[in-house]
Design a protein around this motif. Structure first.
Motif, PDB file in Angstrom:
ATOM      1  N   ALA A   1     -11.670  39.187 -57.986  1.00 18.75           N
ATOM      2  CA  ALA A   1     -10.825  38.190 -57.344  1.00 18.75           C
ATOM      3  C   ALA A   1     -11.152  38.071 -55.851  1.00 18.75           C
ATOM      4  CB  ALA A   1      -9.315  38.372 -57.721  1.00 18.75           C
ATOM      5  N   GLU A   2     -11.255  36.820 -55.182  1.00 20.93           N
ATOM      6  CA  GLU A   2     -11.546  36.616 -53.779  1.00 20.93           C
ATOM      7  C   GLU A   2     -10.198  36.856 -53.228  1.00 20.93           C
ATOM      8  OE1 GLU A   2     -12.502  32.808 -51.077  1.00 20.93           O
ATOM      9  OE2 GLU A   2     -13.113  32.846 -52.907  1.00 20.93           O
TER      10      GLU A   2
ATOM     11  N   LEU B   1      -9.333  26.567 -53.015  1.00 24.91           N
ATOM     12  CA  LEU B   1      -9.877  27.103 -54.271  1.00 24.91           C
ATOM     13  C   LEU B   1      -9.950  26.288 -55.423  1.00 24.91           C
ATOM     14  CD1 LEU B   1      -8.891  30.926 -53.787  1.00 24.91           C
ATOM     15  CD2 LEU B   1     -11.319  29.906 -53.329  1.00 24.91           C
ATOM     16  N   SER B   2     -10.693  26.288 -56.276  1.00 30.17           N
ATOM     17  CA  SER B   2     -10.818  25.466 -57.586  1.00 30.17           C
ATOM     18  C   SER B   2      -9.587  26.062 -58.552  1.00 30.17           C
ATOM     19  CB  SER B   2     -11.925  25.414 -58.249  1.00 30.17           C
ATOM     20  OG  SER B   2     -13.059  24.944 -57.524  1.00 30.17           O
TER      21      SER B   2
ATOM     22  N   THR C   1      -9.462  29.776 -60.467  1.00 33.51           N
ATOM     23  CA  THR C   1     -10.223  30.829 -59.618  1.00 33.51           C
ATOM     24  C   THR C   1      -9.307  31.832 -59.551  1.00 33.51           C
ATOM     25  OG1 THR C   1     -11.238  28.902 -58.372  1.00 33.51           O
ATOM     26  CG2 THR C   1     -11.159  31.221 -57.446  1.00 33.51           C
TER      27      THR C   1
ATOM     28  N   VAL D   1      -8.094  35.128 -57.779  1.00 32.74           N
ATOM     29  CA  VAL D   1      -7.716  35.310 -56.378  1.00 32.74           C
ATOM     30  C   VAL D   1      -6.839  36.498 -56.085  1.00 32.74           C
ATOM     31  CG1 VAL D   1      -5.629  33.497 -56.453  1.00 32.74           C
ATOM     32  CG2 VAL D   1      -6.987  33.821 -54.195  1.00 32.74           C
TER      33      VAL D   1
ATOM     34  N   THR E   1      -4.882  33.939 -61.179  1.00 31.39           N
ATOM     35  CA  THR E   1      -5.703  32.755 -61.029  1.00 31.39           C
ATOM     36  C   THR E   1      -4.753  31.453 -60.644  1.00 31.39           C
ATOM     37  OG1 THR E   1      -5.099  32.157 -63.583  1.00 31.39           O
ATOM     38  CG2 THR E   1      -7.003  33.417 -62.996  1.00 31.39           C
ATOM     39  N   LYS E   2      -5.505  30.811 -59.752  1.00 24.56           N
ATOM     40  CA  LYS E   2      -4.964  29.540 -59.297  1.00 24.56           C
ATOM     41  C   LYS E   2      -4.517  28.737 -60.434  1.00 24.56           C
ATOM     42  CE  LYS E   2      -5.437  25.758 -55.655  1.00 24.56           C
ATOM     43  NZ  LYS E   2      -6.202  25.320 -54.623  1.00 24.56           N
TER      44      LYS E   2
END
Length: 120
Positions: free
Chosen positions: A35-36, A46-47, A50, A52, A91-92
């Motif tokens: 994860a970023e 972010l999409s 994604t 995160v 996740t987003k």
């Protein structure tokens, strides 16, 4: 180099610090792709879907206040309010929403949020 030769610099938390960290959802986090790390500004770019990692403080039921002052709604795991810094992983799921896979609560104390924002 004289004074610096005796200085110990650690890049990793000590064993005591690791024991003080509370981790929730370890298995779910391990199942995610890497994860970023993000603050709110980056999170918004972010999409959907994604993976995160967002740092901040859990300021209410299902609410994370990020290091740069944004607010992210949290869903999934039961998330308790905490004054300590936490890194929430998931996740987003919306413009300001995160489906939580896990949380790493850092030990009590001050966290350099400016350094966090520079790192992301």
């Amino acid at each position: 180099a004289g004074a610096l030769a005796n200085t110990q610099v650690t890049c990793c938390p000590s064993a005591c610090q690791l024991r003080a960290m509370a981790v929730v959802g370890l298995e779910q986090m391990a199942a995610l792709p890497v994860a970023e790390r993000a603050n709110f500004r980056i999170f918004q770019q972010l999409s959907m879907g994604t993976p995160v990692r967002v740092g901040g403080r859990i300021t209410g039921p299902g609410a994370l206040t990020t290091t740069d002052g944004g607010s992210v709604s949290l869903s999934g795991l039961e998330v308790a309010q905490s004054e300590n810094f936490a890194e929430v992983v998931g996740t987003k799921s919306g413009d300001a929403a995160l489906a939580v896979a896990g949380i790493v609560h850092l030990p009590a104390g001050e966290v350099d949020v400016e350094l966090w924002d520079e790192a992301v």
